[in-house]
Scaffold this active site. Structure first.
Site, PDB file in Angstrom:
ATOM      1  N   LYS A   1       5.608   2.104  -4.466  1.00  0.00           N
ATOM      2  CA  LYS A   1       4.852   2.173  -3.215  1.00  0.00           C
ATOM      3  C   LYS A   1       3.703   3.174  -3.339  1.00  0.00           C
ATOM      4  O   LYS A   1       2.565   2.891  -2.972  1.00  0.00           O
ATOM      5  CB  LYS A   1       5.781   2.608  -2.071  1.00  0.00           C
ATOM      6  CG  LYS A   1       5.061   2.983  -0.795  1.00  0.00           C
ATOM      7  CD  LYS A   1       6.011   3.408   0.297  1.00  0.00           C
ATOM      8  CE  LYS A   1       6.397   4.854   0.267  1.00  0.00           C
ATOM      9  NZ  LYS A   1       5.391   5.798   0.774  1.00  0.00           N
ATOM     10  N   ASN A   2       3.999   4.351  -3.871  1.00  0.00           N
ATOM     11  CA  ASN A   2       2.994   5.413  -3.895  1.00  0.00           C
ATOM     12  C   ASN A   2       1.883   5.170  -4.925  1.00  0.00           C
ATOM     13  O   ASN A   2       0.884   5.877  -4.928  1.00  0.00           O
ATOM     14  CB  ASN A   2       3.653   6.779  -4.147  1.00  0.00           C
ATOM     15  CG  ASN A   2       4.387   7.271  -2.906  1.00  0.00           C
ATOM     16  OD1 ASN A   2       4.344   6.631  -1.850  1.00  0.00           O
ATOM     17  ND2 ASN A   2       5.073   8.390  -3.038  1.00  0.00           N
TER      18      ASN A   2
ATOM     19  N   CYS B   1       3.862  14.845  11.027  1.00  0.00           N
ATOM     20  CA  CYS B   1       4.785  13.852  10.485  1.00  0.00           C
ATOM     21  C   CYS B   1       6.139  14.500  10.329  1.00  0.00           C
ATOM     22  O   CYS B   1       6.248  15.713  10.331  1.00  0.00           O
ATOM     23  CB  CYS B   1       4.223  13.336   9.170  1.00  0.00           C
ATOM     24  SG  CYS B   1       5.272  13.467   7.776  1.00  0.00           S
TER      25      CYS B   1
ATOM     26  N   ARG C   1       1.466  18.576   7.147  1.00  0.00           N
ATOM     27  CA  ARG C   1       0.672  17.722   6.267  1.00  0.00           C
ATOM     28  C   ARG C   1      -0.803  17.633   6.666  1.00  0.00           C
ATOM     29  O   ARG C   1      -1.290  16.572   7.085  1.00  0.00           O
ATOM     30  CB  ARG C   1       1.305  16.336   6.160  1.00  0.00           C
ATOM     31  CG  ARG C   1       2.732  16.415   5.648  1.00  0.00           C
ATOM     32  CD  ARG C   1       3.363  15.070   5.490  1.00  0.00           C
ATOM     33  NE  ARG C   1       3.049  14.457   4.215  1.00  0.00           N
ATOM     34  CZ  ARG C   1       3.591  13.319   3.806  1.00  0.00           C
ATOM     35  NH1 ARG C   1       4.452  12.688   4.569  1.00  0.00           N
ATOM     36  NH2 ARG C   1       3.295  12.802   2.644  1.00  0.00           N
TER      37      ARG C   1
ATOM     38  N   ASP D   1      10.261  14.055  -3.298  1.00  0.00           N
ATOM     39  CA  ASP D   1      10.734  12.751  -2.824  1.00  0.00           C
ATOM     40  C   ASP D   1      12.146  12.425  -3.320  1.00  0.00           C
ATOM     41  O   ASP D   1      12.705  11.396  -2.942  1.00  0.00           O
ATOM     42  CB  ASP D   1       9.768  11.636  -3.255  1.00  0.00           C
ATOM     43  CG  ASP D   1       8.525  11.595  -2.379  1.00  0.00           C
ATOM     44  OD1 ASP D   1       8.471  12.343  -1.388  1.00  0.00           O
ATOM     45  OD2 ASP D   1       7.606  10.822  -2.690  1.00  0.00           O
TER      46      ASP D   1
ATOM     47  N   ARG E   1      10.073   0.869   4.912  1.00  0.00           N
ATOM     48  CA  ARG E   1       8.751   1.313   4.450  1.00  0.00           C
ATOM     49  C   ARG E   1       8.729   1.515   2.943  1.00  0.00           C
ATOM     50  O   ARG E   1       7.672   1.420   2.327  1.00  0.00           O
ATOM     51  CB  ARG E   1       8.382   2.653   5.112  1.00  0.00           C
ATOM     52  CG  ARG E   1       8.074   2.556   6.585  1.00  0.00           C
ATOM     53  CD  ARG E   1       7.564   3.880   7.082  1.00  0.00           C
ATOM     54  NE  ARG E   1       6.533   4.389   6.182  1.00  0.00           N
ATOM     55  CZ  ARG E   1       6.248   5.669   6.002  1.00  0.00           C
ATOM     56  NH1 ARG E   1       6.901   6.595   6.642  1.00  0.00           N
ATOM     57  NH2 ARG E   1       5.295   6.040   5.176  1.00  0.00           N
TER      58      ARG E   1
HETATM   59  C1  UD1 Z   1       2.298  12.172  -1.625  1.00  0.00           C
HETATM   60  C2  UD1 Z   1       3.351  11.070  -1.564  1.00  0.00           C
HETATM   61  C3  UD1 Z   1       4.630  11.612  -0.951  1.00  0.00           C
HETATM   62  C4  UD1 Z   1       5.086  12.847  -1.717  1.00  0.00           C
HETATM   63  C5  UD1 Z   1       3.966  13.868  -1.854  1.00  0.00           C
HETATM   64  C6  UD1 Z   1       4.318  15.042  -2.759  1.00  0.00           C
HETATM   65  C7  UD1 Z   1       2.072   9.034  -1.301  1.00  0.00           C
HETATM   66  C8  UD1 Z   1       1.670   7.911  -0.431  1.00  0.00           C
HETATM   67  N1  UD1 Z   1       2.827   9.983  -0.744  1.00  0.00           N
HETATM   68  O1  UD1 Z   1       2.035  12.571  -0.300  1.00  0.00           O
HETATM   69  O2  UD1 Z   1       5.623  10.597  -1.027  1.00  0.00           O
HETATM   70  O3  UD1 Z   1       6.167  13.453  -1.027  1.00  0.00           O
HETATM   71  O4  UD1 Z   1       2.793  13.248  -2.406  1.00  0.00           O
HETATM   72  O5  UD1 Z   1       4.671  14.589  -4.011  1.00  0.00           O
HETATM   73  O6  UD1 Z   1       1.755   9.069  -2.474  1.00  0.00           O
HETATM   74  N2  UD1 Z   1      -1.581  19.698   1.662  1.00  0.00           N
HETATM   75  C9  UD1 Z   1      -2.465  20.521   2.327  1.00  0.00           C
HETATM   76  N3  UD1 Z   1      -3.713  20.041   2.606  1.00  0.00           N
HETATM   77  C10 UD1 Z   1      -4.117  18.787   2.239  1.00  0.00           C
HETATM   78  C11 UD1 Z   1      -3.206  17.956   1.558  1.00  0.00           C
HETATM   79  C12 UD1 Z   1      -1.952  18.446   1.283  1.00  0.00           C
HETATM   80  O7  UD1 Z   1      -2.141  21.661   2.664  1.00  0.00           O
HETATM   81  O8  UD1 Z   1      -5.268  18.424   2.514  1.00  0.00           O
HETATM   82  C13 UD1 Z   1      -0.234  20.195   1.361  1.00  0.00           C
HETATM   83  C14 UD1 Z   1       0.848  19.362   2.037  1.00  0.00           C
HETATM   84  O9  UD1 Z   1       1.095  19.802   3.359  1.00  0.00           O
HETATM   85  C15 UD1 Z   1       2.022  19.616   1.128  1.00  0.00           C
HETATM   86  C16 UD1 Z   1       1.376  19.709  -0.260  1.00  0.00           C
HETATM   87  O10 UD1 Z   1       0.003  20.005  -0.023  1.00  0.00           O
HETATM   88  O11 UD1 Z   1       2.614  20.859   1.445  1.00  0.00           O
HETATM   89  C17 UD1 Z   1       1.486  18.456  -1.097  1.00  0.00           C
HETATM   90  O12 UD1 Z   1       1.063  17.340  -0.342  1.00  0.00           O
HETATM   91  P1  UD1 Z   1       0.385  16.057  -1.023  1.00  0.00           P
HETATM   92  O13 UD1 Z   1       0.617  16.116  -2.490  1.00  0.00           O
HETATM   93  O14 UD1 Z   1      -1.005  15.939  -0.553  1.00  0.00           O
HETATM   94  O15 UD1 Z   1       1.248  14.883  -0.408  1.00  0.00           O
HETATM   95  P2  UD1 Z   1       0.745  13.453   0.030  1.00  0.00           P
HETATM   96  O16 UD1 Z   1      -0.375  13.012  -0.831  1.00  0.00           O
HETATM   97  O17 UD1 Z   1       0.576  13.424   1.502  1.00  0.00           O
END
Ligand code: UD1
Length: 432
Positions: free
Chosen positions: A22-23, A124, A129, A316, A408
């Site tokens: 999915k990711n 979320c 996030r 995850d 999902r």
């Molecule tokens: C993706 C995955 C999710 C997984 C996560 C971490 C998908 C669709 N989802 O989510 O399943 O749990 O990676 O491996 O691929 N953060 C910030 N600012 C930002 C973006 C992120 O502070 O602009 C923080 C987040 O709150 C979190 C950390 O960075 O604490 C990692 O998040 P991120 O790697 O961005 O997760 P996702 O891409 O949302």
């Protein structure tokens, strides 16, 4: 609402085909916005999130055609995505709120059209996030960002992003993907420092290169992208889902079963998970078709783990590991370092007789002799899976409610688990 009814205590044995990730699939679908030509993706899983994104993309002018429905277990869907023109650069709240990954349309829309307006994804279940890293990255490429009425409005002066240096203070999967996609059509070179190294990012980068992009450093902390005027179509197969594979590996170990996970290069992409599961006593044996998973020790051994970006132990897999540790011979310490609120499965596991105490972002899990079936409520995707895993070994019946989370992210869950001997049914409209 539907619910799952699971009768625990059955040893699982047989084969489980691992679906497309999915990711990986979600960013790959968004990459189709970068070209006028056809991007044909195979091994796409049948999941609610894939449908949601398809709907969002159609709103931007993407024509998607199902070339193969992949109705047989182990077969993914083949869908082509073609976007002769972007008809709309606004991603509305109604769809974005359902799925955070919708933010991944921002980079491609901004890169191709010079502007995009995307609803803020909002909070979320597993934490705040934010998307600040995405936005700072676009600003480093010359974009102007405004936040208005719950929407991000991004525009590129003169209609095109300019390459630049994007340094992420924190590793972010989504931000790396968004900037990477945008950089393929920016003018000049973009360097992405402290990039996430998750295999799904490498999958995206390889697909983008197949579409004519020039990305180097794939799989490392620094990605370099030489921007192009246009990208072209391609055919690309989505990588296998390492989180689904890890979840079923845990199911094999917890039930003292033997499951052959069917998929290519599974051990390579599951590095962090495999390391920790081996410590817990799980054996992995590579086969021609995938990998056989069994519990090699008499009891599951307690492990101390902190979730980390790839190649560390994935956040995850944290909830599923916790379900497994409820069965360990001693105690286990699980620290969640990625998301601040990712322990909503804890009270539900405790309702099933687990012994878990929380100290901030750390859970201490003491092994118990027997979990007891109970009605439980799923709160997010991976938390839901941890409850299913607990149900597989619990005494009597477990009813997992709110299973739309599982829809999902786990393709044909009931079918796959039933095929290896689990007693699990989906009861329509009996859930709460
Ligand atoms: C993706 C995955 C999710 C997984 C996560 C971490 C998908 C669709 N989802 O989510 O399943 O749990 O990676 O491996 O691929 N953060 C910030 N600012 C930002 C973006 C992120 O502070 O602009 C923080 C987040 O709150 C979190 C950390 O960075 O604490 C990692 O998040 P991120 O790697 O961005 O997760 P996702 O891409 O949302």
């Amino acid at each position: 609402m539907d619910r799952l009814a699971i009768t625990g205590g059955f040893r699982l044995e047989g084969q489980i085909p691992i679906s497309g990730a999915k990711n990986a699939a979600l960013p790959l679908m968004c990459a189709s916005l970068l070209t006028k030509n056809k991007l044909t993706l195979s091994n796409l899983p049948h999941l609610a999130d894939i449908k949601t994104l398809q709907m969002l993309l159609e709103g931007h002018g993407v024509k998607s055609t199902i070339l193969q429905d992949g109705e047989k277990p182990g077969e993914g869907q083949v869908i082509s995505f073609e976007t002769p023109d972007i008809t709309n650069t606004v991603a509305p709240y109604d769809i974005v709120r359902k799925m955070r990954a919708s933010i991944l349309v921002l980079g491609p829309l901004l890169a191709r059209e010079g502007e995009a307006t995307v609803s803020l994804p909002g909070g979320c279940a597993i934490g705040n996030r934010p998307i600040d890293l995405h936005l700072k990255g676009f600003e480093a490429m010359g974009a102007k960002i405004e936040l208005e009425e719950g929407y991000v409005r991004a525009s590129a002066p003169n209609g095109r992003l300019t390459g630049g240096k994007v340094h992420f203070p924190t590793v972010s999967v989504g931000a790396t993907e968004n900037i990477l996609m945008a950089a393929t059509l920016a003018s000049g070179m973009t360097t992405i420092e402290n990039a996430a190294r998750e295999p799904e990012i490498s999958d995206l980068a390889h697909c983008l290169n197949a579409m004519g992009a020039e990305i180097t450093g794939i799989g490392t902390r620094t990605l370099e992208v030489k921007g192009k005027e246009t990208l072209h179509g391609a055919e690309y197969a989505v990588m296998p889902d390492r989180i689904e594979a890890g979840s079923y590996a845990i199911a094999a170990a917890m039930t003292r079963g033997e499951i052959e996970l069917i998929g290519d290069n599974l051990l390579d992409v599951m590095t962090g998970t495999v390391g920790v599961l081996k410590e817990a006593g799980v054996d992995f044996k590579e086969t021609d078709n995938g990998v056989i998973v069994t519990l090699g020790s008499e009891k599951i051994k307690g492990v101390d783990v902190t979730t980390q970006p790839y190649p560390g132990f994935p956040t995850d897999m944290q909830a599923q590991l916790m379900a497994m540790m409820t069965q360990c011979d001693s105690a286990s310490v699980i620290n969640e370092s990625i998301f601040e609120n990712r322990f909503m499965h804890v009270p539900e596991l405790c309702r099933m007789g687990a012994d878990i105490t929380m100290h901030g972002s750390t859970a201490i899990v003491r092994g118990v002799d027997q979990l007891l079936g109970a009605p439980v409520m799923a709160t997010d995707l991976r938390a839901s899976m941890s409850l299913v895993l607990a149900g597989l070994v619990a005494d009597r019946q477990t009813f997992v409610n709110r299973i739309y989370h599982l829809d999902r992210g786990y393709e044909r869950l009931v079918e796959k688990l039933s095929a290896v001997g689990a007693k699990i049914t989906r009861d329509a409209n009996l859930g709460i």
